[in-house]
Design an enzyme around this catalytic site. Sequence first.
Site, mmCIF file in Angstrom:
data_model
loop_
_atom_site.group_PDB
_atom_site.id
_atom_site.type_symbol
_atom_site.label_atom_id
_atom_site.label_comp_id
_atom_site.label_asym_id
_atom_site.label_seq_id
_atom_site.Cartn_x
_atom_site.Cartn_y
_atom_site.Cartn_z
ATOM 1 N N ASP A 274 0.297 -1.112 -0.652
ATOM 2 C CA ASP A 274 -0.522 -0.237 -0.359
ATOM 3 C C ASP A 274 0.912 1.500 -0.014
ATOM 4 O O ASP A 274 1.512 1.629 0.377
ATOM 5 C CB ASP A 274 -0.766 -0.081 1.479
ATOM 6 C CG ASP A 274 -1.966 0.981 1.279
ATOM 7 O OD1 ASP A 274 -2.437 1.413 0.462
ATOM 8 O OD2 ASP A 274 -2.752 1.108 2.549
ATOM 9 N N HIS A 275 0.264 2.183 -1.587
ATOM 10 C CA HIS A 275 1.490 3.442 -1.029
ATOM 11 C C HIS A 275 2.966 3.523 -0.856
ATOM 12 O O HIS A 275 3.219 3.743 -0.178
ATOM 13 C CB HIS A 275 0.540 4.957 0.271
ATOM 14 C CG HIS A 275 -0.737 4.948 0.138
ATOM 15 N ND1 HIS A 275 -1.004 5.519 -0.933
ATOM 16 C CD2 HIS A 275 -1.672 4.940 0.769
ATOM 17 C CE1 HIS A 275 -2.643 5.705 -0.928
ATOM 18 N NE2 HIS A 275 -2.815 5.651 0.308
ATOM 19 N N GLU B 18 -2.187 6.440 -8.176
ATOM 20 C CA GLU B 18 -3.253 7.391 -6.970
ATOM 21 C C GLU B 18 -3.415 8.774 -8.309
ATOM 22 O O GLU B 18 -2.116 9.307 -8.968
ATOM 23 C CB GLU B 18 -2.749 7.730 -6.368
ATOM 24 C CG GLU B 18 -3.336 8.498 -4.958
ATOM 25 C CD GLU B 18 -3.258 8.249 -3.918
ATOM 26 O OE1 GLU B 18 -2.807 7.565 -3.450
ATOM 27 O OE2 GLU B 18 -2.764 9.810 -3.003
ATOM 28 N N GLY C 158 -6.791 9.436 6.756
ATOM 29 C CA GLY C 158 -7.206 9.622 8.415
ATOM 30 C C GLY C 158 -8.533 9.921 9.270
ATOM 31 O O GLY C 158 -9.342 9.218 8.535
ATOM 32 N N HIS D 98 -9.652 5.608 -1.130
ATOM 33 C CA HIS D 98 -9.124 5.242 -0.084
ATOM 34 C C HIS D 98 -9.649 5.888 0.646
ATOM 35 O O HIS D 98 -10.536 6.666 0.565
ATOM 36 C CB HIS D 98 -7.683 5.641 -0.737
ATOM 37 C CG HIS D 98 -6.576 5.012 -1.352
ATOM 38 N ND1 HIS D 98 -5.446 3.890 -0.693
ATOM 39 C CD2 HIS D 98 -7.051 4.057 -2.213
ATOM 40 C CE1 HIS D 98 -4.489 3.060 -1.270
ATOM 41 N NE2 HIS D 98 -5.774 3.323 -3.161
ATOM 42 N N GLY E 158 -10.769 5.605 3.913
ATOM 43 C CA GLY E 158 -12.473 4.983 4.174
ATOM 44 C C GLY E 158 -12.520 5.240 5.143
ATOM 45 O O GLY E 158 -13.840 5.180 6.388
HETATM 46 O O1 G3H Z 1 -4.402 3.528 2.673
HETATM 47 C C1 G3H Z 1 -4.546 3.255 2.981
HETATM 48 C C2 G3H Z 1 -5.995 3.760 2.904
HETATM 49 O O2 G3H Z 1 -6.193 4.747 2.510
HETATM 50 C C3 G3H Z 1 -6.672 3.963 4.617
HETATM 51 O O3 G3H Z 1 -7.424 5.120 4.964
HETATM 52 O O4 G3H Z 1 -6.905 5.303 7.080
HETATM 53 O O5 G3H Z 1 -8.675 7.144 6.386
HETATM 54 O O6 G3H Z 1 -8.760 4.514 6.846
HETATM 55 P P1 G3H Z 1 -8.183 5.973 6.537
HETATM 56 ZN ZN ZN Z 2 -4.291 5.220 1.151
#
Ligand code: G3H
Ligand code: ZN
Length: 288
Positions: free
Chosen positions: A80-81, A138, A186, A214, A216
């Site tokens: 991820d990222h 992204e 976040g 993303h 969420g």
């Molecule tokens: O890649 C991870 C997410 O996009 C998590 O975002 O911390 O707002 O749930 P979040």
């Molecule tokens: Zn993310």
Amino acid sequence: MKTLRQYIKEANEKGVAIGHFNISNLEALHGIYNAAKKLNLPVIIGLSEGEEKFLGREEAVALVHTIRERDDYPIFLNADHHASFNSVKACIDAGFDAVIIDAAKLPYEENVAVTKQCVEYAHKVMKNTGRDILVEAEMGYIGSGSDMKDSIPEGAGILTNPDEAKKFVEETGIDLLAPSVGSIHGLIKSGKPHINAELVKEIRKTVGIPLVLHGGSGLRDEDFVNAIKAGISIVHINSEIRLAYKEAVEKFIEANPSEITPAKILTGAVQAIEEVVEARLRLFNEIK
Ligand code: G3H
Ligand code: ZN
């Protein structure tokens, strides 16, 4: 077993979304897996660069593959990222099923160049090994860090333009796109903005590849439902898991200050994560 690509296609056809949940320890993996298994749903485990550094890249592959093979269960692993070609390459080499090259903050041409490099490398490995590897990128900026924020960070929330996204997808050859459609990474204390479902619909129609939502955590239920109906196939949740973990550990230690057995201290944290993930998966898959 079907590939992640096939599960995403199925989710898209059914109008539901696959849950993507981040981990940095075994407790989170257990909590997430317990919830997915209870509902018999495919699930994606994500590790950011920081989470991967803490848990271990090869260790994460071993854990997820062990569950997958032992239980013949569709659990997949995503980098991820990841911010550079080298960090993406390392995850592909280690056996991850999917990777996200996160170069959205770079100027457009540089974002295209590094994303293309990742796609080409994934294709080369797929050809040589027969594995299936998905590459996501992204567009637009939705902030960074799965943490508690007082307000929306400056510069975050610039929405993705559908035509620019189409151009980007065509130029890079990515499998999945993470657009900016209203969510922010976040937990925002003042609340998150609404998801622009019309924009999701337009981007999905224009780019023609599956979309990933993303940021969420903290979104309203109706925003998830509308976004998924509009064409989101994967939803990322991280901060809610972190918060559930922290609160459960805090609560236990406060009530049992002399307890030192990790299994006892952390059992409540596994359960708390399971509850968060189960509720989100029910929502993403229209399960009452
Ligand atoms: O890649 C991870 C997410 O996009 C998590 O975002 O911390 O707002 O749930 P979040
Ligand atoms: Zn993310």
